[in-house]
Design a protein around this motif. Structure first.
Motif, short mmCIF file in Angstrom:
data_model
loop_
_atom_site.label_atom_id
_atom_site.label_comp_id
_atom_site.label_asym_id
_atom_site.label_seq_id
_atom_site.Cartn_x
_atom_site.Cartn_y
_atom_site.Cartn_z
N GLN A 167 39.17 80.57 95.60
CA GLN A 167 38.65 79.63 96.01
C GLN A 167 39.67 79.16 97.06
O GLN A 167 41.05 79.20 96.85
N GLY A 168 39.10 78.39 98.00
CA GLY A 168 39.88 77.53 99.10
C GLY A 168 40.35 78.63 99.86
O GLY A 168 41.23 78.14 101.01
N GLN A 169 39.97 79.94 100.05
CA GLN A 169 40.40 81.13 101.17
C GLN A 169 39.48 80.81 102.17
O GLN A 169 38.31 80.51 102.23
N LEU A 170 39.83 80.92 103.35
CA LEU A 170 39.09 80.57 104.56
C LEU A 170 38.13 81.82 104.99
O LEU A 170 37.22 81.61 105.45
N ASP A 171 38.84 83.14 104.45
CA ASP A 171 38.09 84.13 105.25
C ASP A 171 37.07 84.84 104.12
O ASP A 171 35.89 85.16 104.40
N LYS A 172 37.55 84.93 102.81
CA LYS A 172 36.57 85.31 101.74
C LYS A 172 36.68 84.62 100.58
O LYS A 172 37.67 84.31 100.12
N GLN A 173 35.41 84.83 99.77
CA GLN A 173 35.81 84.00 98.27
C GLN A 173 35.60 85.21 97.09
O GLN A 173 36.02 84.88 96.25
N VAL A 174 35.47 86.40 97.64
CA VAL A 174 35.32 87.44 96.49
C VAL A 174 35.83 88.77 97.14
O VAL A 174 35.78 89.15 98.34
N GLU A 175 36.40 89.49 96.14
CA GLU A 175 36.91 90.94 96.67
C GLU A 175 36.46 91.69 95.39
O GLU A 175 36.28 91.35 94.32
N PHE A 176 35.77 92.88 96.18
CA PHE A 176 35.75 94.03 94.81
C PHE A 176 36.63 95.17 94.98
O PHE A 176 37.08 95.59 95.92
N ILE A 177 37.04 95.54 93.62
CA ILE A 177 37.86 96.38 93.38
C ILE A 177 37.40 97.45 92.60
O ILE A 177 37.12 97.60 91.32
N PRO A 178 37.30 98.46 93.17
CA PRO A 178 36.49 99.87 92.54
C PRO A 178 37.75 100.39 91.56
O PRO A 178 38.99 100.47 92.14
N VAL A 179 37.68 100.87 90.45
CA VAL A 179 38.63 101.35 89.56
C VAL A 179 38.13 102.73 88.92
O VAL A 179 36.91 102.78 88.64
N LEU A 180 38.89 103.47 88.67
CA LEU A 180 38.63 104.80 88.16
C LEU A 180 39.83 105.33 87.42
O LEU A 180 41.00 104.84 87.47
N CYS A 181 39.77 106.58 86.95
CA CYS A 181 40.88 107.36 86.38
C CYS A 181 41.98 107.41 87.57
O CYS A 181 41.48 108.02 88.52
N ASN A 182 43.03 107.07 87.33
CA ASN A 182 44.19 107.36 88.54
C ASN A 182 44.81 108.58 88.42
O ASN A 182 45.76 108.73 89.34
N HIS A 183 44.42 109.49 87.61
CA HIS A 183 44.98 111.03 87.59
C HIS A 183 46.62 110.95 87.65
O HIS A 183 47.28 111.55 88.45
N CYS A 184 47.21 110.00 86.96
CA CYS A 184 48.55 109.79 87.06
C CYS A 184 49.30 110.89 86.85
O CYS A 184 49.12 111.88 86.15
N ASN A 185 50.42 111.26 87.56
CA ASN A 185 51.47 112.04 87.66
C ASN A 185 51.95 112.22 86.01
O ASN A 185 52.45 113.35 85.63
N ASP A 186 52.44 111.02 85.87
CA ASP A 186 52.89 110.75 84.30
C ASP A 186 52.00 110.30 83.51
O ASP A 186 52.15 108.98 83.16
N ALA A 187 50.85 110.86 83.14
CA ALA A 187 49.72 110.36 82.49
C ALA A 187 50.12 109.91 81.00
O ALA A 187 50.51 110.91 80.30
N PRO A 188 50.03 108.86 80.61
CA PRO A 188 50.18 108.25 79.27
C PRO A 188 49.12 109.02 78.40
O PRO A 188 49.58 109.28 77.22
N CYS A 189 47.84 109.15 78.80
CA CYS A 189 46.89 109.86 77.90
C CYS A 189 47.36 111.32 77.62
O CYS A 189 47.17 111.90 76.44
N VAL A 190 48.00 111.89 78.46
CA VAL A 190 48.33 113.32 78.19
C VAL A 190 49.30 113.34 77.28
O VAL A 190 49.34 114.02 76.47
N ARG A 191 50.14 112.38 77.27
CA ARG A 191 51.48 112.39 76.30
C ARG A 191 51.08 111.96 74.80
O ARG A 191 51.42 112.66 73.73
N ALA A 192 50.11 111.10 74.97
CA ALA A 192 49.55 110.52 73.77
C ALA A 192 48.63 111.50 72.80
O ALA A 192 48.34 111.54 71.76
N CYS A 193 47.84 112.41 73.57
CA CYS A 193 46.82 113.02 72.66
C CYS A 193 47.51 114.30 71.86
O CYS A 193 48.48 115.03 72.51
#
Lengths: 275, 435
Positions: A112-138
């Motif tokens: 709100q109150g920005q001059l250029d845009k009111q909305v931004e879209f952020i695509p998200v997916l698996c980040n294929h981390c090098n230090d993946a917490p899921c790999v450690r947890a499994c």
């Protein structure tokens, strides 16, 4: 041992024409390392998680080796995303994602109150981390880092369905797929596309604006390499505080300088001798 | 082994099915009710397994651990706690705690098995677990260690119980020691299962492993008093001077442990309030959706009321202790629920400020989940009531049933057997030799 005295004032200015591309590159590398753009792989994923070879301590040594080859990665140029969800559709279709699940999604941030845009879209997916917490947890190594590509993959038959990885993931990238009797997640379309010779993921090829750019981080000619290795526009990752070394990079991505880089124009120097 | 001529049932104080036949109709009806509930629970759980848990369970992608994990944690916390408190007596030689050992170890095994019953219906592929935990272990996974250590713990406890029945004190002590070490490792590791998840600030850190151990000891003290005083209601004969002294000792320890957990809880809330990541969860516990859970059950029933009643009872008023600890067990269940669910209520994308992750995520247990949890809890209740009768109230000392060749040990109150030509003193030394 004595050093010969050099009178710096008497040296001739050779100009920048004679500086070779290689020397320029070495100079820039030094600069990157000092300014911490690569941060020794602290925020970006450039350092190996498995061997100390590629890890540069103290930031004095540029990390040239990536842990994987091809080191698959995605750069998301956030400003280009228009929330058409074609990527989500393509992903669901390619990977037979059931209706109750998703491997990727687009988040909405409102301003709100920005001059250029009111909305931004952020695509998200698996980040294929090098230090993946899921790999450690499994508990059963059902999810693992592919030793060649760095893709975090699933070996469904080993999955016991304890759901620890779902909670370990700081990117909410996992869901239980009842059809597979296992946790399902983004594999950069390895099974459905990359292993069959394609070079793009379903989502990146479906994206009409080029917001999702997929590629190989070890190839200097590749678009993701170029987008990550530039100074003009900042590149970031989500939740860097978790220290997972993710492989999905974000940038705004609508600046002219980025276009220039992508068009192959490198750096333009003004030559003081000619002006 | 000693006293081989003595009938095993007498040696172990085992009364078998005959004892159930003699039980009052009300008692049998109560057991029947729990058996039916367990049966209903297992059928509903199996139904869920057949149609697919994602159709019938309330858990979602974001909140993937629900009431089943809470109930599982409740069971294994109590089991470890029973082991910890009873070990003061039969492992470390705290004489006052000795008479509770048999019942505590029995209930510890039962609670563990009840916990396994519950998690069976939470894990999507429990049969794969048995295979791949062995052939594809991930040693850096807390979940793997949890399965392995609790498995080892259960084995040690069962062996220990056997030696307790056999009156082999040195070996039961050794097994009890191993059981305690593995139990504490397993249980602090359970805290680490939660505490090592980066993306969950409410859990992340060393707090939970430490808290879980103290909390387990508190639950154990509470559970011992509850099952012992309830057993006294069932069979007043089990209470004797030594048992009264043991209850009093457990009561004192539990009062201390409740105070400790209060201290833990206060600082969890106070520190959480100033943390950006946790304040939303903490406020949900203090004033939001979970306020009733938190204030009425966790704080009032789980800590304040039992602390008051246990202090009032002075460790002598068994009716008061029974009510205090019975209500406390309910409160402790909510205490576990208030750890498991709120830890998942904040989306990992909350800090990104996106529309999808502004609010806390809701979770309501479904009918299938509640029934599957009740399956495990009913199995525990059924086994408890059956055990009280069939194992003759876990008595160590009862003059009428001292079998031939046995005597009551003045040191521990248990029945010992003399070998031929042995004096009472020699027999006692043999039973209590330090390994």
């Amino acid at each position: 041992m004595t050093f010969p005295k050099i009178d710096l004032n008497k040296l001739k200015n050779e100009g920048t024409e004679s500086v070779t591309i290689k020397e320029r590159r070495n100079f820039l590398k030094l600069g990157f390392a000092i300014t911490g753009v690569y941060a020794s792989g602290k925020i970006l994923s450039l350092s190996s998680t498995f061997s100390g070879v590629a890890y540069a301590s103290g930031g004095s040594d540029f990390v040239e080796k990536y842990p994987y080859n091809p080191h698959y990665s995605m750069v998301i140029r956030q400003s280009l995303c228009i929330d058409c969800e074609k990527c989500v559709e393509a992903c669901n279709k390619t990977n037979h994602v059931p209706e109750y699940g998703y491997r990727t999604r687009i988040l909405t941030r409102k301003y709100q109150g920005q001059l250029d845009k009111q909305v931004e879209f952020i695509p998200v997916l698996c980040n294929h981390c090098n230090d993946a917490p899921c790999v450690r947890a499994c508990p059963t190594k059902a999810t693992y880092k592919d030793p060649v590509t760095g893709i975090v993959r699933m070996e469904s038959k080993k999955c016991i369905g304890c759901k620890t990885c779902m909670l370990a993931c700081p990117y909410d990238a996992r869901y239980f797929n009842a059809g597979r009797h296992a946790i399902d997640k983004c594999d950069f379309c390895w099974e459905e596309r990359l292993s069959k010779g394609e070079t793009q993921t379903g989502c990146s090829s479906a994206c009409p604006t080029g917001a999702r750019t997929f590629g190989n981080l070890t190839d200097p000619e590749n678009i993701v390499f170029k987008l990550v290795h530039q100074l003009e526009e900042s590149v970031w990752v989500l939740r860097p505080e978790d220290g997972t070394k993710p492989n999905i990079f974000y940038m705004k991505g609508n600046m002219v300088s980025v276009d220039n880089i992508l068009k192959g124009q490198k750096f333009i120097y003004s030559d003081p001798a000619k002006s | 082994m000693t006293g081989s001529m003595v009938n095993i049932s007498k040696r172990w104080g085992y009364h078998g099915i005959d004892a159930l036949k003699k039980a009052s109709p009300g008692y049998l009806m109560l057991m029947g009710a729990f058996a039916l509930l367990a049966l209903a629970g297992v059928s509903v759980g199996l139904h869920g397994m057949v149609v697919g848990y994602h159709h019938v369970y309330g858990v979602s992608r974001e909140i993937s651990w629900g009431i089943l994990i809470s109930a599982y944690v409740f069971c294994v916390v109590t089991s470890t706690g029973l082991c910890i408190i009873s070990s003061i007596g039969h492992v470390f030689g705290g004489e006052a705690f000795m008479p509770i050992a048999k019942r505590a170890v029995f209930m510890s095994i039962i609670f563990m098995l009840g916990g396994f019953c519950i998690i069976f219906f939470d894990i999507e592929n429990p049969f794969r677990m048995a295979i791949y935990n062995v052939i594809s272990p991930n040693l850096s996974s807390n979940m793997w260690w949890m399965g392995t250590l609790y498995g080892a713990y259960l084995v040690f406890m069962i062996i220990e119980y056997y030696f307790l029945l056999e009156q082999n004190h040195s070996l039961s002590r050794l097994m009890g020691f191993f059981g305690l070490v593995v139990g504490i490792a397993a249980h602090s590791n359970l805290g680490a299962v939660f505490g090592m998840l980066h993306g969950r600030p409410f859990w992340y850190g060393p707090y939970l492993p430490i808290y879980f151990i103290f909390s387990a000891a508190m639950s154990g003290g509470c559970a011992i008093m509850f099952v012992s005083t309830l057993a006294w209601k069932i069979n007043p004969e089990i209470m004797n001077q030594r048992m009264e002294r043991a209850i009093k000792a457990v009561c004192q320890v539990t009062i201390f442990l409740i105070s400790t957990i209060m201290f833990f809880t206060i600082w969890k809330i106070v520190t959480g309030m100033v943390s950006h990541d946790k304040s939303l969860v903490i406020m949900s516990l203090v004033t939001g959706d979970y306020a009733i859970n938190f204030w009425c059950f966790e704080i009032f029933l789980g800590m304040v009321l039992p602390l008051f009643l246990l202090l009032r009872s002075r460790g002598n008023n068994f009716n008061m202790i029974m009510w205090a600890t019975g209500l406390m067990m309910v409160g402790i269940f909510f205490m576990r629920y208030d750890i498991v669910i709120p830890g998942q209520m904040i989306s990992v994308y909350h800090s990104l400020g996106v529309e999808e992750a502004l609010d806390i995520i809701k979770y309501t247990p479904s009918f299938h989940e509640i029934m599957a949890a009740l399956f495990g809890l009913s199995v525990i209740c059924f086994a408890y009531f059956a055990g009280e009768k069939m194992l003759n109230g876990h008595q160590l000392e009862k003059h009428e049933i001292v079998p031939e060749g046995g005597y009551i040990c003045p040191g521990c109150g248990a029945i010992h057997f003399m070998e031929e030509g042995e004096t009472v003193e020699d027999a006692m030394k043999r039973h209590h030799k330090i390994w």
